[in-house]
Design a protein around this motif. Structure first.
Motif, PDB file in Angstrom:
ATOM      1  N   ALA A  46       0.833  -1.209   0.000  1.00 23.48           N
ATOM      2  CA  ALA A  46       0.000   0.000   0.000  1.00 23.48           C
ATOM      3  C   ALA A  46       0.862   1.252   0.000  1.00 23.48           C
ATOM      4  CB  ALA A  46      -0.929  -0.013   1.218  1.00 23.48           C
ATOM      5  N   GLN A  47       1.930   1.240   0.805  1.00 27.78           N
ATOM      6  CA  GLN A  47       2.820   2.395   0.838  1.00 27.78           C
ATOM      7  C   GLN A  47       3.517   2.588  -0.506  1.00 27.78           C
ATOM      8  OE1 GLN A  47       6.659   2.626   3.271  1.00 27.78           O
ATOM      9  NE2 GLN A  47       5.237   3.727   4.608  1.00 27.78           N
ATOM     10  N   ASN A  48       3.929   1.483  -1.098  1.00 24.62           N
ATOM     11  CA  ASN A  48       4.606   1.562  -2.384  1.00 24.62           C
ATOM     12  C   ASN A  48       3.677   2.101  -3.468  1.00 24.62           C
ATOM     13  OD1 ASN A  48       7.232   1.217  -3.178  1.00 24.62           O
ATOM     14  ND2 ASN A  48       6.937  -0.831  -3.982  1.00 24.62           N
ATOM     15  N   GLN A  49       2.399   1.728  -3.409  1.00 21.31           N
ATOM     16  CA  GLN A  49       1.445   2.204  -4.400  1.00 21.31           C
ATOM     17  C   GLN A  49       1.298   3.722  -4.329  1.00 21.31           C
ATOM     18  OE1 GLN A  49      -0.096   0.090  -6.733  1.00 21.31           O
ATOM     19  NE2 GLN A  49      -0.514   2.082  -7.659  1.00 21.31           N
ATOM     20  N   ARG A  50       1.375   4.285  -3.135  1.00 23.01           N
ATOM     21  CA  ARG A  50       1.237   5.746  -3.014  1.00 23.01           C
ATOM     22  C   ARG A  50       2.539   6.478  -3.352  1.00 23.01           C
ATOM     23  NH1 ARG A  50      -1.888   4.198   1.451  1.00 23.01           N
ATOM     24  NH2 ARG A  50      -0.213   4.692   2.895  1.00 23.01           N
ATOM     25  N   TYR A  51       3.624   5.713  -3.560  1.00 28.41           N
ATOM     26  CA  TYR A  51       4.834   6.315  -4.113  1.00 28.41           C
ATOM     27  C   TYR A  51       4.740   6.477  -5.631  1.00 28.41           C
ATOM     28  CZ  TYR A  51       8.003   6.099  -0.049  1.00 28.41           C
ATOM     29  OH  TYR A  51       8.634   6.328   1.150  1.00 28.41           O
ATOM     30  N   ALA A  52       3.780   5.774  -6.250  1.00 27.18           N
ATOM     31  CA  ALA A  52       3.778   5.661  -7.710  1.00 27.18           C
ATOM     32  C   ALA A  52       3.754   7.020  -8.400  1.00 27.18           C
ATOM     33  CB  ALA A  52       2.586   4.810  -8.150  1.00 27.18           C
ATOM     34  N   TRP A  53       2.928   7.946  -7.932  1.00 27.17           N
ATOM     35  CA  TRP A  53       2.763   9.214  -8.640  1.00 27.17           C
ATOM     36  C   TRP A  53       4.040  10.044  -8.661  1.00 27.17           C
ATOM     37  CZ3 TRP A  53       2.883  14.256  -6.503  1.00 27.17           C
ATOM     38  CH2 TRP A  53       3.037  14.312  -5.109  1.00 27.17           C
ATOM     39  N   LEU A  54       4.953   9.780  -7.714  1.00 26.64           N
ATOM     40  CA  LEU A  54       6.203  10.527  -7.685  1.00 26.64           C
ATOM     41  C   LEU A  54       7.140  10.122  -8.821  1.00 26.64           C
ATOM     42  CD1 LEU A  54       6.819  10.431  -3.830  1.00 26.64           C
ATOM     43  CD2 LEU A  54       6.035  12.378  -5.189  1.00 26.64           C
ATOM     44  N   ASN A  55       6.830   9.029  -9.517  1.00 25.27           N
ATOM     45  CA  ASN A  55       7.618   8.591 -10.669  1.00 25.27           C
ATOM     46  C   ASN A  55       6.987   9.017 -11.991  1.00 25.27           C
ATOM     47  OD1 ASN A  55       9.804   6.968  -9.406  1.00 25.27           O
ATOM     48  ND2 ASN A  55       8.076   5.784  -8.621  1.00 25.27           N
ATOM     49  N   THR A  56       6.177  10.056 -11.963  1.00 22.59           N
ATOM     50  CA  THR A  56       5.470  10.504 -13.168  1.00 22.59           C
ATOM     51  C   THR A  56       6.430  10.906 -14.287  1.00 22.59           C
ATOM     52  OG1 THR A  56       3.491  11.162 -11.938  1.00 22.59           O
ATOM     53  CG2 THR A  56       3.893  12.292 -14.024  1.00 22.59           C
ATOM     54  N   SER A 178       2.882   0.716  -9.468  1.00 23.39           N
ATOM     55  CA  SER A 178       3.692   0.597  -8.255  1.00 23.39           C
ATOM     56  C   SER A 178       5.168   0.522  -8.616  1.00 23.39           C
ATOM     57  CB  SER A 178       3.281  -0.654  -7.473  1.00 23.39           C
ATOM     58  OG  SER A 178       4.077  -0.811  -6.327  1.00 23.39           O
ATOM     59  N   PRO A 179       6.053   1.159  -7.840  1.00 18.93           N
ATOM     60  CA  PRO A 179       7.481   1.155  -8.178  1.00 18.93           C
ATOM     61  C   PRO A 179       8.087  -0.232  -8.343  1.00 18.93           C
ATOM     62  CG  PRO A 179       7.036   2.799  -6.502  1.00 18.93           C
ATOM     63  CD  PRO A 179       5.760   2.038  -6.696  1.00 18.93           C
ATOM     64  N   ASP A 180       7.596  -1.223  -7.588  1.00 18.29           N
ATOM     65  CA  ASP A 180       8.195  -2.554  -7.729  1.00 18.29           C
ATOM     66  C   ASP A 180       7.804  -3.228  -9.036  1.00 18.29           C
ATOM     67  OD1 ASP A 180       5.689  -2.794  -5.734  1.00 18.29           O
ATOM     68  OD2 ASP A 180       5.762  -4.573  -7.008  1.00 18.29           O
ATOM     69  N   GLY A 181       6.789  -2.688  -9.740  1.00 22.97           N
ATOM     70  CA  GLY A 181       6.402  -3.246 -11.037  1.00 22.97           C
ATOM     71  C   GLY A 181       6.639  -2.286 -12.176  1.00 22.97           C
ATOM     72  N   CYS A 182       7.391  -1.234 -11.916  1.00 18.62           N
ATOM     73  CA  CYS A 182       7.620  -0.202 -12.929  1.00 18.62           C
ATOM     74  C   CYS A 182       8.686  -0.678 -13.922  1.00 18.62           C
ATOM     75  CB  CYS A 182       8.061   1.097 -12.256  1.00 18.62           C
ATOM     76  SG  CYS A 182       8.463   2.416 -13.408  1.00 18.62           S
ATOM     77  N   PRO A 183       8.380  -0.729 -15.218  1.00 26.66           N
ATOM     78  CA  PRO A 183       9.344  -1.257 -16.195  1.00 26.66           C
ATOM     79  C   PRO A 183      10.296  -0.217 -16.754  1.00 26.66           C
ATOM     80  CG  PRO A 183       7.258  -0.864 -17.282  1.00 26.66           C
ATOM     81  CD  PRO A 183       7.077  -0.445 -15.834  1.00 26.66           C
ATOM     82  N   GLY A 189      10.545   4.847  -4.356  1.00 28.59           N
ATOM     83  CA  GLY A 189       9.726   3.750  -3.874  1.00 28.59           C
ATOM     84  C   GLY A 189      10.532   2.770  -3.050  1.00 28.59           C
ATOM     85  N   ILE A 190       9.944   1.609  -2.804  1.00 27.16           N
ATOM     86  CA  ILE A 190      10.499   0.598  -1.911  1.00 27.16           C
ATOM     87  C   ILE A 190      10.832  -0.645  -2.717  1.00 27.16           C
ATOM     88  CG2 ILE A 190      10.062  -0.785   0.167  1.00 27.16           C
ATOM     89  CD1 ILE A 190       7.823   1.246   0.830  1.00 27.16           C
ATOM     90  N   ASN A 191      11.919  -1.283  -2.346  1.00 21.17           N
ATOM     91  CA  ASN A 191      12.235  -2.601  -2.889  1.00 21.17           C
ATOM     92  C   ASN A 191      11.335  -3.611  -2.198  1.00 21.17           C
ATOM     93  OD1 ASN A 191      13.248  -5.055  -3.679  1.00 21.17           O
ATOM     94  ND2 ASN A 191      15.393  -4.515  -3.337  1.00 21.17           N
ATOM     95  N   ARG A 192      10.195  -3.891  -2.820  1.00 19.08           N
ATOM     96  CA  ARG A 192       9.181  -4.726  -2.188  1.00 19.08           C
ATOM     97  C   ARG A 192       9.706  -6.127  -1.932  1.00 19.08           C
ATOM     98  NH1 ARG A 192       5.740  -9.399  -2.235  1.00 19.08           N
ATOM     99  NH2 ARG A 192       3.796  -8.804  -1.219  1.00 19.08           N
TER     100      ARG A 192
END
Length: 750
Positions: A46-56, A178-183, A189-192
């Motif tokens: 959940a925390q990692n998902q809310r990091y996602a927008w910072l990788n826009t 999510s950053p852990d699934g970002c290609p 983000g976090i190393n899930r």
């Protein structure tokens, strides 16, 4: 039969009630810990998902060709060692994408801040923080965009003309992956996977002692249960019916324990959310459970308790004529040491042969650690037998002889009650050894070090022309608390000679480097705290921040820089590579940072070496806290297992002990027998697990980082001694039972 089994379990007297309570308590602990681990993994997601927008910045283009773009720039700022995410945006039209947590894009001169940053702005003088941000606050960023309650984030509105020269990118949609699934190279983000691995190890280290506790509780009063089951067989009960009765008893205790475990998890969830083991706290709602998690635990734990009960009583063979005769089990063999030795050999092999890839390193080191841990569990009974035989062979008192002979006859039983400590103490010792050594070598420098008190603004050549001395803010030197302002110039050498880096094997050119800047020796002498020149030199080759690799030693202030082949008069003619501001207070430090940011908004924000190192050091400290939790929780649980084991053993042996008392054996002698049977395996396991943990940590450090293991802080030993003392105290609380259970009435023949 099930109804009869339920009645027998609930109305079986004080002994049955005590067994149900103990098993239920053990299951509750296990369920609570398992739920906390599952919820922790969900919270990381959940925390990692809310990091996602910072990788826009790396978001793919929108599928809508009519989507209006916006300019996007994200940079990292710092305040008092804490990272601030600074997002600057500029709309190109009314339909530009809007980040989560805010109702609209801020216009030029407006910004939104996270609640934590808003509090910091109100509590900090403007010259130290607020003056960095152009404009005024128009709102607060909502929870949908906040990875943590402590997140320091700001979204600043700018114009396209402001952002384009700063290297901003045009984007047509907000990143939601999510950053852990970002290609495409997400960097926030976090190393899930890494966190899942850490939590899995913590869960295993906590659950193993609890499972031992459950198994020990199931064996409570095993002899009396066998007699009861034998009586049932004599009146016509079948083996299947006996199995149903035993299973129902376990299911009842497990069901109650599971329900209590869910309540325990809900009660401690707010406290768990406050543990920042990813570097930031969680929202309490993030520690949630999925339907799959709930069903798996609610159904799996009672089923596991039934299996544990069956395994615990699998050697009980009930016949119509009574309980089968018990025989002394075969002694364990020395082959059990093979996995332990193999794990140590594997870790030792990679010293000087570190695998080049991350996956290779994980395979090499984790397999070695698992082999050692498996070897400890397997070799425990054999080592217990060896220790017991030595104890019996050197015995000078009856109690020592009896305890040693009993442990030597059945070392598996003696080791089983304390085997839960193996995982906890081994994991804690490995983590403590590695983290203590890493932080000592690469952790956050001390607060009075130049690595913590010095602020550096870089001007790398790839960022464009370097500023002139006139462009450096003159007000820097007038800030109260600023000790010095130093301009560091570029080293003009086209092909610099390589210099040996710390810890690099001789002749390895790939790991050599050179210092890209120069400073006069007269200036170094004036500054006094940034090292010195070699004898006879007039110009020194230095790092941009005047610290360099010294940070690896937590800044050795007596560092001697190599000489540079340059005339002092030529130094000021070289381009400026950096500005280094040395301060005596945090207020001066932050005010100087604000002044430099405003003077050079297109460059990377200034920071100190200590701030860079603090992020990794802080995360390592969080891992150390998790390791401490493992140990502090496991030792009392192991003590409870020992107490239950002792109580069960006293109940099973009350008639032999009563006969010994009738023959003149003193009660204190019998207490000494029971204490030795408990203390010897406990201390043996503790010493062995801690020793193997430190040895494994040393081999890993030598192989991966070329460090030598450093002794942990005294707090580690105090925790171990305190935990063992608590465990022994729990065991001691059962010894008064010996007087009541071994009275003359127990010795009579029935």
């Amino acid at each position: 039969m099930i109804r009869f089994a339920v009645r027998l379990s609930l109305a079986g007297g004080r002994e049955a009630a005590a067994r149900l309570v103990v098993i239920g308590a053990a299951v509750a602990l296990g369920v609570g810990m398992l739920l906390a681990t599952l919820a922790g993994m969900n919270a990381v997601d959940a925390q990692n998902q809310r990091y996602a927008w910072l990788n826009t910045a790396v978001a793919p283009a929108s599928a809508d060709p009519a989507a209006e773009p916006m300019w996007w720039l994200i940079r990292e700022d710092y305040h008092d060692g804490d990272s601030i995410g600074r997002v600057e945006v500029a709309a190109t039209g009314p339909d530009a994408p809007v980040p989560p947590g805010i109702p609209r894009l801020p216009g030029p001169g407006e910004y939104y801040v996270s609640p934590a940053l808003g509090e910091l702005l109100r509590a900090t003088p403007a010259a130290q923080l607020a003056d960095r941000f152009p404009g005024h606050q128009v709102g607060t960023i909502g929870r949908a965009a906040l990875p943590s309650p402590d997140s320091l984030l700001i979204v600043i509105g700018r114009t396209p003309a402001d952002l384009e020269p700063l290297g901003a990118r045009k984007v047509t949609q907000i990143m939601t992956t999510s950053p852990d699934g970002c290609p495409r190279g997400c960097y926030v983000g976090i190393n899930r996977d890494g966190m899942a691995l850490v939590l899995s190890i913590v869960a295993a280290a906590l659950l193993f002692p609890v499972l031992i506790f459950i198994g020990t509780a199931t064996r409570l009063a095993a002899t009396r249960r066998e007699q009861r089951f034998a009586a049932m067989r004599l009146v016509g009960a079948t083996p299947r019916q006996i199995s149903v009765i035993s299973a129902v008893e376990s299911v009842l205790a497990a069901a109650v324990g599971t329900a209590v475990g869910f309540g325990l998890f809900l009660a401690v969830r707010p406290a768990l959310a406050a543990i920042p083991f990813t570097g930031e706290r969680f929202f309490a709602a993030d520690l949630s459970l999925t339907l799959t998690d709930v069903l798996a635990v609610a159904l799996g734990i009672p089923l596991g308790a039934v299996v544990a009960s069956w395994l615990a009583l699998r050697r009980v063979q009930i016949s119509p004529l009574g309980v089968a005769r018990r025989v002394t089990p075969k002694p364990p063999r020395a082959w059990r040491l093979i996995p332990l030795v193999a794990g140590l050999v594997e870790l030792a092999y990679f010293v000087g042969r570190r695998p080049p890839t991350t996956n290779g390193q994980l395979t090499a080191y984790l397999s070695g650690f698992l082999l050692i841990l498996t070897g400890l569990v397997l070799a425990g009974p054999w080592l217990t037998m060896v220790g017991a035989r030595l104890l019996a062979g050197r015995a000078s008192r009856p109690a020592t002889l009896i305890a040693g002979r009993r442990l030597a006859d059945n070392p598996r039983a003696g080791f089983r009650s304390v085997s839960g400590l193996i995982v906890a103490l081994f994991v804690t010792s490995v983590a403590t050894g590695i983290i203590t050594t890493y932080v000592a070598n690469r952790g956050e420098p001390r607060t009075d070090s130049v690595a913590a008190t010095s602020l550096t603004m870089w001007f790398p050549p790839e960022d464009g022309p370097a500023p002139t001395a006139d462009q450096i803010p003159a007000g820097l030197g007038t800030i109260p608390g600023v000790r010095s302002v130093t301009l560091v110039h570029a080293n003009p050498v086209d092909e610099p000679p390589p210099m040996e880096m710390r810890g690099t094997p001789a002749g390895v050119d790939a790991y050599r480097s050179w210092w890209p800047s120069v400073i006069t020796c007269a200036e170094l002498d004036r500054l006094a705290v940034f090292g010195a020149c070699p004898a006879g030199a007039r110009v020194a080759a230095v790092a941009d921040d005047l610290i360099g690799e010294r940070a690896w030693d937590l800044t050795n202030d007596s560092y001697v820089w190599p000489a540079a082949d340059l005339d002092p008069a030529q130094v000021d003619r070289q381009p400026i590579r950096s500005v280094v501001v040395n301060t005596t207070s945090r207020a001066a430090f932050e005010q100087a940072r604000t002044m430099l940011i405003n003077a050079f908004p297109a460059n990377g924000f200034p920071a100190s070496i200590a701030e860079w190192e603090s992020n990794s050091a802080r995360l390592m400290v969080q891992f150390q806290q998790l390791a401490n939790v493992v140990m502090l929780a496991s030792l009392p649980i192991a003590g409870c297992s020992l107490a239950v084991s002792v109580a069960g053993g006293l109940s099973d042996r009350k008639r032999p002990f009563s006969m010994l008392r009738l023959t003149g054996v003193r009660l204190r002698t019998l207490r000494r027998v029971v204490a030795l049977e408990t203390v010897v395996p406990l201390l043996t396991v503790a010493v062995l697990a801690i020793g193997m943990g430190f040895l494994a940590a040393h081999l890993f450090l030598r192989a991966q980082l070329d460090y030598t293991l450093l002794a942990p802080k005294p707090s580690f030993y105090l925790m171990v001694v305190g935990g063992l003392a608590v465990s022994l105290g729990i065991v001691a609380s059962t010894l008064p039972l010996l007087r009541r259970l071994t009275g003359p009435e127990t010795a009579r023949n029935d």
